[in-house]
Design a protein around this motif. Structure first.
Motif, PDB file in Angstrom:
ATOM      1  N   MET D 401       0.834  -1.207   0.000  1.00 42.67           N
ATOM      2  CA  MET D 401       0.000   0.000   0.000  1.00 42.67           C
ATOM      3  C   MET D 401       0.868   1.257   0.000  1.00 42.67           C
ATOM      4  O   MET D 401       0.612   2.218  -0.721  1.00 42.67           O
ATOM      5  CB  MET D 401      -0.912   0.015   1.231  1.00 42.67           C
ATOM      6  CG  MET D 401      -2.026  -0.999   1.208  1.00 42.67           C
ATOM      7  SD  MET D 401      -3.070  -0.817  -0.261  1.00 42.67           S
ATOM      8  CE  MET D 401      -3.875   0.754   0.107  1.00 42.67           C
ATOM      9  N   ALA D 402       1.883   1.268   0.837  1.00 45.00           N
ATOM     10  CA  ALA D 402       2.748   2.450   0.919  1.00 45.00           C
ATOM     11  C   ALA D 402       3.561   2.613  -0.359  1.00 45.00           C
ATOM     12  O   ALA D 402       3.957   3.722  -0.721  1.00 45.00           O
ATOM     13  CB  ALA D 402       3.675   2.340   2.120  1.00 45.00           C
ATOM     14  N   GLY D 403       3.794   1.510  -1.062  1.00 47.86           N
ATOM     15  CA  GLY D 403       4.521   1.597  -2.330  1.00 47.86           C
ATOM     16  C   GLY D 403       5.882   0.936  -2.257  1.00 47.86           C
ATOM     17  O   GLY D 403       6.671   1.195  -1.352  1.00 47.86           O
ATOM     18  N   VAL D 404       6.169   0.100  -3.250  1.00 52.75           N
ATOM     19  CA  VAL D 404       7.444  -0.618  -3.265  1.00 52.75           C
ATOM     20  C   VAL D 404       8.645   0.305  -3.455  1.00 52.75           C
ATOM     21  O   VAL D 404       9.745  -0.024  -3.030  1.00 52.75           O
ATOM     22  CB  VAL D 404       7.483  -1.731  -4.344  1.00 52.75           C
ATOM     23  CG1 VAL D 404       6.871  -3.009  -3.804  1.00 52.75           C
ATOM     24  CG2 VAL D 404       6.830  -1.289  -5.623  1.00 52.75           C
ATOM     25  N   ASP D 405       8.452   1.446  -4.078  1.00 55.20           N
ATOM     26  CA  ASP D 405       9.587   2.356  -4.242  1.00 55.20           C
ATOM     27  C   ASP D 405      10.112   2.791  -2.880  1.00 55.20           C
ATOM     28  O   ASP D 405      11.315   2.750  -2.606  1.00 55.20           O
ATOM     29  CB  ASP D 405       9.179   3.615  -5.015  1.00 55.20           C
ATOM     30  CG  ASP D 405       9.003   3.344  -6.493  1.00 55.20           C
ATOM     31  OD1 ASP D 405       9.166   2.184  -6.908  1.00 55.20           O
ATOM     32  OD2 ASP D 405       8.704   4.294  -7.233  1.00 55.20           O
ATOM     33  N   LEU D 406       9.186   3.209  -2.035  1.00 54.15           N
ATOM     34  CA  LEU D 406       9.556   3.701  -0.715  1.00 54.15           C
ATOM     35  C   LEU D 406      10.101   2.563   0.139  1.00 54.15           C
ATOM     36  O   LEU D 406      11.125   2.688   0.805  1.00 54.15           O
ATOM     37  CB  LEU D 406       8.304   4.301  -0.064  1.00 54.15           C
ATOM     38  CG  LEU D 406       8.509   5.339   1.014  1.00 54.15           C
ATOM     39  CD1 LEU D 406       9.349   6.487   0.491  1.00 54.15           C
ATOM     40  CD2 LEU D 406       7.162   5.847   1.486  1.00 54.15           C
ATOM     41  N   VAL D 407       9.425   1.443   0.080  1.00 50.98           N
ATOM     42  CA  VAL D 407       9.742   0.355   1.003  1.00 50.98           C
ATOM     43  C   VAL D 407      10.991  -0.406   0.571  1.00 50.98           C
ATOM     44  O   VAL D 407      11.850  -0.734   1.387  1.00 50.98           O
ATOM     45  CB  VAL D 407       8.535  -0.596   1.094  1.00 50.98           C
ATOM     46  CG1 VAL D 407       8.908  -1.846   1.847  1.00 50.98           C
ATOM     47  CG2 VAL D 407       7.376   0.115   1.754  1.00 50.98           C
ATOM     48  N   GLU D 408      11.116  -0.670  -0.698  1.00 50.65           N
ATOM     49  CA  GLU D 408      12.250  -1.458  -1.163  1.00 50.65           C
ATOM     50  C   GLU D 408      13.475  -0.606  -1.470  1.00 50.65           C
ATOM     51  O   GLU D 408      14.600  -1.086  -1.386  1.00 50.65           O
ATOM     52  CB  GLU D 408      11.857  -2.251  -2.423  1.00 50.65           C
ATOM     53  CG  GLU D 408      10.904  -3.399  -2.165  1.00 50.65           C
ATOM     54  CD  GLU D 408      11.628  -4.544  -1.446  1.00 50.65           C
ATOM     55  OE1 GLU D 408      12.629  -5.046  -1.970  1.00 50.65           O
ATOM     56  OE2 GLU D 408      11.184  -4.912  -0.337  1.00 50.65           O
ATOM     57  N   HIS D 409      13.256   0.633  -1.886  1.00 53.95           N
ATOM     58  CA  HIS D 409      14.391   1.432  -2.362  1.00 53.95           C
ATOM     59  C   HIS D 409      14.553   2.766  -1.627  1.00 53.95           C
ATOM     60  O   HIS D 409      15.478   3.519  -1.911  1.00 53.95           O
ATOM     61  CB  HIS D 409      14.255   1.677  -3.864  1.00 53.95           C
ATOM     62  CG  HIS D 409      14.069   0.410  -4.628  1.00 53.95           C
ATOM     63  ND1 HIS D 409      15.062  -0.522  -4.747  1.00 53.95           N
ATOM     64  CD2 HIS D 409      12.986  -0.126  -5.250  1.00 53.95           C
ATOM     65  CE1 HIS D 409      14.608  -1.563  -5.443  1.00 53.95           C
ATOM     66  NE2 HIS D 409      13.349  -1.346  -5.751  1.00 53.95           N
ATOM     67  N   ALA D 410      13.638   3.041  -0.673  1.00 52.66           N
ATOM     68  CA  ALA D 410      13.728   4.277   0.112  1.00 52.66           C
ATOM     69  C   ALA D 410      13.771   5.520  -0.767  1.00 52.66           C
ATOM     70  O   ALA D 410      14.488   6.481  -0.488  1.00 52.66           O
ATOM     71  CB  ALA D 410      14.954   4.226   1.037  1.00 52.66           C
TER      72      ALA D 410
END
Ligand SMILES: Nc1ncnc2c1ncn2[C@@H]1O[C@H](COP(=O)(O)OP(=O)(O)O)[C@@H](O)[C@H]1O
Ligand SMILES: Nc1ncnc2c1ncn2[C@@H]1O[C@H](COP(=O)(O)OP(=O)(O)O)[C@@H](O)[C@H]1O
Ligand SMILES: Nc1ncnc2c1ncn2[C@@H]1O[C@H](COP(=O)(O)OP(=O)(O)O)[C@@H](O)[C@H]1O
Lengths: 112, 438, 438, 438, 112, 112
Positions: D401-410
């Motif tokens: 939900m928060a987004g893989v960009d933020l979660v996986e790549h900050a």
């Protein structure tokens, strides 16, 4: 003084602006927003699948006006923005206690 | 089986085909970045759609009209000779490069020419009508002009009048591509009329990084366009390559200088426009001038086009993305510039006025430019008018306000915010029902 | 007329020229995406502007200084020999490829080197001064160093000292391009000083998709840069190609691993930076190492550069887009790496330390790296200082806050919203009047 | 030293390698533009990461498994023969082109195949697990299938069963690349499951200009993919080039027509998808059909794929970016289409059903397609399941939900507004801690 | 409690934020807007043609404050944002009836 | 009538919308904003350097409601948006004097 907040269709912005200029409104603040209302429930087909759409783009206009001008401003906006179709938007009025012009420090009526 | 095929020249020709193909997306981004955000998809679709339609028409009949045996007067080639690329597939032991590669290369020139026109009618065009226009225009205007100037007589084969009788010089398309697209752009812009708000709102580029992406890809592809027109990997191709690079450079600098002096600032939009102006002008002349000559051509094109793009406001036609100001004017600068700057050291035996060659070649160049302009403008005007009066070429006013992306393609280009991520609305259903549903 | 021209090698050299040209826009997007949104146009303009100015200077005198007959000591070539590309246009029957193609290829190396420097002074530079700097630097710094390392003696022709006397190895520009741009970047960053807010605000890339577009085009173009430096379509070119691909791959993986271990996340900005770090380091060494060696070079460069980009915060210089951390450091890794990893199977007769070749070559490489750094840093520092003290190199503080795009170019890059579509403001008139009008 | 090396063909092969390399970033943008803005970086990273990992694995062992001497039954090549590209670097006097160039060219095919799979599991995949998957899949699935279909027996060398025993035709990868990636994409999509909100929210492309940039670069690169597979700059390469261009054109037109008739509007997303569908289908068939045949293949692929992409909603699998609908289905259209449309004039001696050649070849094509699908789907499903059950292949729901960009790549991709310019937040620290910190 | 709404020039945002932090304002909500005011009427030259510009970018700041702090907050914003040139912006104050902190459910003064 | 303004975490928007629909809210206006609050002071590592972060993305929801519905609407938003962690946001209520539906000209309660 009052704050008139209007949420209208984006392609009506230019007409609203021109109409307000016509009645002497010299300042306003505009932002891009998304509206949620009766327009929701419309469905669209996307790559062969159907979806409900909830948010539609709108323009939000804030105008601080003197008490005496409120009705004229509201009427002007409503007339200019009206298409008669769902999603035309809302206008609401609330009270403002004080206003300052940043450039000069002028207060209230003098600041509008 | 012994074969005359030169694999090095074939490699360069295939590479050049790929480079010219890339000019189509390059142009789509160059133009796409220049329109307002509500029209970018339609703009790109006009270019991609032109690519598809023109190539199909080219295979079927366009190539044959352009490069088939002349039917008389050097005016038009035999449409049946290469109908559907027939008899072209087997390897010809006498060919230095495969004829299919040549045919594709030339087809991509047609694509770029048609796609260029789209810039003059940005933000207000019906996509379906545009596709029909693109196909018809290829047959009626582009293929004949290509025959005139690009089809050289050889052996039994009789080609076009400009190349063989008039002996005008046009290495890579100053007439057939640049003047032609500029003249046609003017015609369609006059038929379709001005955008709502033209002259009152600036209608600036919505995404200048996209313009620059397009400019970069165009320049890159232009090496295939010009140096590929040598049809060989040889010394001439190298000189043409250098000229193409240098004219782009000085076109940019010259345009920026005009802006700095006139408006106070050199803009990135000006840089991109200047590069293209320089490239346009060097297109006909790249095989005739020295690198110094190429720099002069670039300077002239950059400055003249920078001033020419303001004309539309004075004369009141809405050539939205300056097809006239850059391609017509730049094409004229280059085509006529040959008359002054041609240098026999580079190729052939023609010296221009400034190299002591007299006004002879200058005259030929003027005739070629004039004939191209007149034919292209005339036929295009009639064609566009017929389309506008019958099936309609321009969208409705309300639809134009709402944006051609939404109305013609049911899409919006960008949805960059987290809230509505992927859920921003578009409208299904036919044109005209938009406002009822909105 | 019989000719030694190899059309296949000519095709590859022309293709390589086009590829290297594309690196300029590639770099513009790579850098442009990294700055804040208020500076992206200025960043791209610095790269495009460098391309134009450097190429013109190169044709006039740069090529001649770099590749003209040595004037003494292997330090500088004769500026009059190829002045304005003179006597270079006619086909030379003994040339394997056209000299014009070679001259353009080398000129584009100069372009990339100058453009790289711009990254260290992003978001605060006067555009006009930058153009002047670019032209002067090409003559004063780039052309001499290119003479030192790229100009091989042959027959009557005497070239530069590094290539012919020192016999340092540098296949495609670890010294002249990478260490040179890195050293110069450091010098100009020191002269111009830090951006307002440096060290307090993160100043992150405003558009990482644009960074990736740039990275992709740079990598693509780098094959022309490196494999084109073989100046032939042969076995060596293929090995160089493979090395260039592999070092980019392992540079990426290695940088990502450092980030994952140190910061907890592998970033896309890190991936793009790692690719470039690997490519930088393989640039000098691609003609000397095996594919396994190339992978080792990439790993080393990725990891070392990933750590080096943090140095600016500790040492307090604002090398805004890490020209020092990636190009100087990566250039050193590759140039010195040859001393360890050179393998005579690939080309020539030199084995590095790890292949049993002794420390001899390592010494030569260190001298070449050191000489390049010292000359470049010194001359650049003085040049930048003179420009800053006379016409000014850095914009005013208020203008920097408002953004160099607006102040220097009277533009903003993006206007993606429907309301203001095409009507967002820019400011006409000269620098400094901005805030009065805003 | 006399050498069989053809510099023209080598130039074209090197150029083709560069073009195919560019398809990786092209695919990154094509896919990246299609996801929501919170997932674009992760999407691009999956493609760039696949490029790096697959190339390293390819050099070490992949190429050898695919093109080493057959170990028995035409099933798999000898992994030790070219281990680490050993014994491949020195110029072979009998080679027409350098084996290193061939090995890199083939390695880039593996890259594209793996990267294509990523589209089916967009917006929900752990980056680390993806990299591991990419490496293992190259060895377990891609290299064997490439051996089957691409490794021709010659002299002492024994190749794969499909190419040499079955004699299926696949010029450039309808089986090994397209059907293979489509089957694998289906398998991983089934293992990872649907995105939260799939079927309820439209999850439209967040940036259609980026999709178009990707489409343009893919098309450009595809000429290297297909025409480069001729491994020579000759007549066949030119015909293949024409076919690749034409199938992309008619694929686009055909997809747009389906949309216009079915949904009322032709979309730019449809245009991009149609181009790719046409290119996918012409990939196996480009060496077997005439330009007219290529146009037919494109029409069929465009229309069939346009309908096939809707299947996922009916059948309930979340093949997010239509790897199944475009690559599996398009690959089948092209592979099977050969049975109908092959024409002996173009190459070889095989005529398809419509050219009077009987059903023989059609049968071979069906077997090849079926075998590829079955092997790829089966092995991939097991591999993905093992990864999901052990180290985890899919991110947590909150993180999605928060987004893989933020979660996986900050990271977040865009920061286009002046206020937060460069200061928009990302979150350091490991996955899962995100929401505590947010 | 009061809601202070300030519309200021974008490049003044950082200074306003710092000044507000200085007087103890711990929370606010910020958005990008376009302003229409006296600044309109300025013309600009674009590719050789002249245009009137109506909308200019502004930053809008909303701060919910306790009644006692209103004057200080307004003064602080005005001082920090002032350049003395046209387009410096406006600040207005309106009344707020209740406030809730979502995290805890705290109400009114405790929620600010 | 009242205006309820809520500032919440972006990934909670969908839940808030659904919850409001559940209690009969048929219209609202949504915008993307940046929040500044207690969440500031968190540091992040960026290319090896540490920074304080001040602005975080939020969604701002404006809902005009009848007086009677205020408490329910506020409670609904608070419940749906709550994660219990810093940065959950604020909700505030102010008074509205009149409302008009642009499409019809309906006023006040009839216009909501
Ligand atoms: N209660 C509300 N509070 C705030 N904004 C509202 C409210 N109701 C509607 N709006 C805004 O007005 C727009 C138009 O409302 P809608 O219900 O679609 O059409 P109409 O008012 O014509 O029936 C919505 O998109 C939304 O932005
Ligand atoms: N009546 C108003 N209502 C709302 N916002 C206003 C009003 N007048 C001005 N503004 C906002 O204040 C900004 C500055 O106003 P402007 O008239 O340009 O300068 P000044 O206040 O210094 O005379 C405008 O861009 C607009 O955003
Ligand atoms: N005084 C205020 N005025 C306006 N908005 C505020 C105010 N305080 C907080 N906010 C908004 O609420 C959000 C959350 O506040 P924050 O202090 O981070 O968390 P919490 O309220 O849970 O302690 C902020 O990001 C900001 O958008």
């Amino acid at each position: 003084m009052k704050l008139v907040t209007a949420v209208v269709k984006p392609h009506k912005w230019e007409e609203v602006r021109a109409a307000l200029e016509g009645v002497g409104v010299t300042g306003m603040t505009v932002s891009e927003v998304s509206g949620y209302g009766r327009q929701k429930g419309h469905t669209e087909v996307y790559r062969g699948a159907e979806y409900d759409i909830s948010l539609v783009p709108k323009v939000r206009i804030e105008i601080v006006v003197e008490d005496a001008d409120v009705d004229q401003v509201v009427d002007t906006v409503v007339q200019a923005a009206q298409t008669g179709r769902i999603g035309d938007g809302k206008v609401w009025v609330s009270s403002v206690e004080s206003v300052v012009r940043v450039r000069t420090g002028d207060q209230n009526e003098a600041a509008i | 089986m012994t074969s005359a095929l030169d694999s090095g020249s074939t490699a360069w020709l295939l590479t050049s085909c790929a480079l010219v193909l890339l000019m189509a997306p390059g142009l789509a981004f160059f133009y796409g970045g220049m329109v307002r955000s509500k029209s970018v998809l339609n703009m790109m679709m006009m270019v991609f759609g032109a690519l598809a339609v023109v190539m199909v028409v080219w295979v079927v009949v366009g190539f044959s009209i352009a490069f088939g045996d002349d039917l008389g007067g050097g005016l038009v080639g035999d449409p049946s000779q290469y109908f559907g690329f027939k008899d072209m597939l087997e390897a010809d032991p006498e060919a230095v490069y495969p004829i299919t590669a040549f045919a594709i290369f030339q087809g991509l020139f047609a694509v770029i020419t048609v796609a260029l026109i789209a810039g003059s009618i940005a933000e207000r065009t019906k996509f379906g009508t545009w596709l029909i226009f693109a196909g018809l225009w290829t047959v009626l205007v582009y293929a004949p002009i290509a025959h005139w100037i690009f089809d050289f007589s050889a052996g039994d084969h009789v080609g076009g009048w400009m190349a063989n009788n008039l002996k005008a010089l046009d290495f890579a398309g100053g007439t057939a591509v640049e003047i032609n697209s500029g003249a046609a752009g003017l015609a369609v812009a006059l038929v379709l009329g001005k955008r709502i708000g033209f002259g009152r709102e600036p209608m600036k580029p919505h995404n200048l990084t996209l313009v620059m992406v397009g400019c970069g890809l165009l320049w890159f592809g232009w090496f295939g366009f010009n140096a590929g027109s040598a049809l060989a990997a040889n010394n001439l191709a190298a000189v043409v390559f250098a000229n193409t690079l240098l004219a782009g450079c000085t076109g940019m600098l010259s345009w920026l200088l005009v802006e700095r002096l006139r408006d106070g600032h050199a803009t990135s939009f000006g840089a991109a426009s200047g590069v293209v102006a320089g490239l346009v002008a060097i297109t006909p002349s790249c095989g005739s001038v020295t690198p110094i000559g190429a720099m002069v051509i670039g300077v002239a094109a950059g400055a003249i086009c920078a001033m020419a793009v303001g004309l539309k406001y004075k004369l009141g036609y809405d050539d939205s993305l300056d097809v006239v100001g850059v391609h017509l004017v730049g094409g004229l600068v280059g085509t006529i510039g040959i008359g002054f700057l041609a240098c026999a050291t580079v190729q052939g035996s023609i010296d221009g006025l400034l190299y002591g060659g007299g006004t002879d070649q200058l005259g030929r160049q003027l005739v070629a430019a004039g004939a191209t302009f007149a034919f292209s403008f005339g036929v295009t005007y009639v064609l566009a008018l017929v389309l506008e009066k019958t099936i309609g070429f321009r969208v409705e006013g309300d639809d134009e306000m709402a944006g051609v992306d939404l109305v013609e393609h049911a899409e919006t280009a960008y949805d960059l915010t987290p809230t509505t991520g992927g859920a921003r609305p578009h409208i299904a259903g036919g044109t005209g029902t938009l406002l009822d549903k909105d």
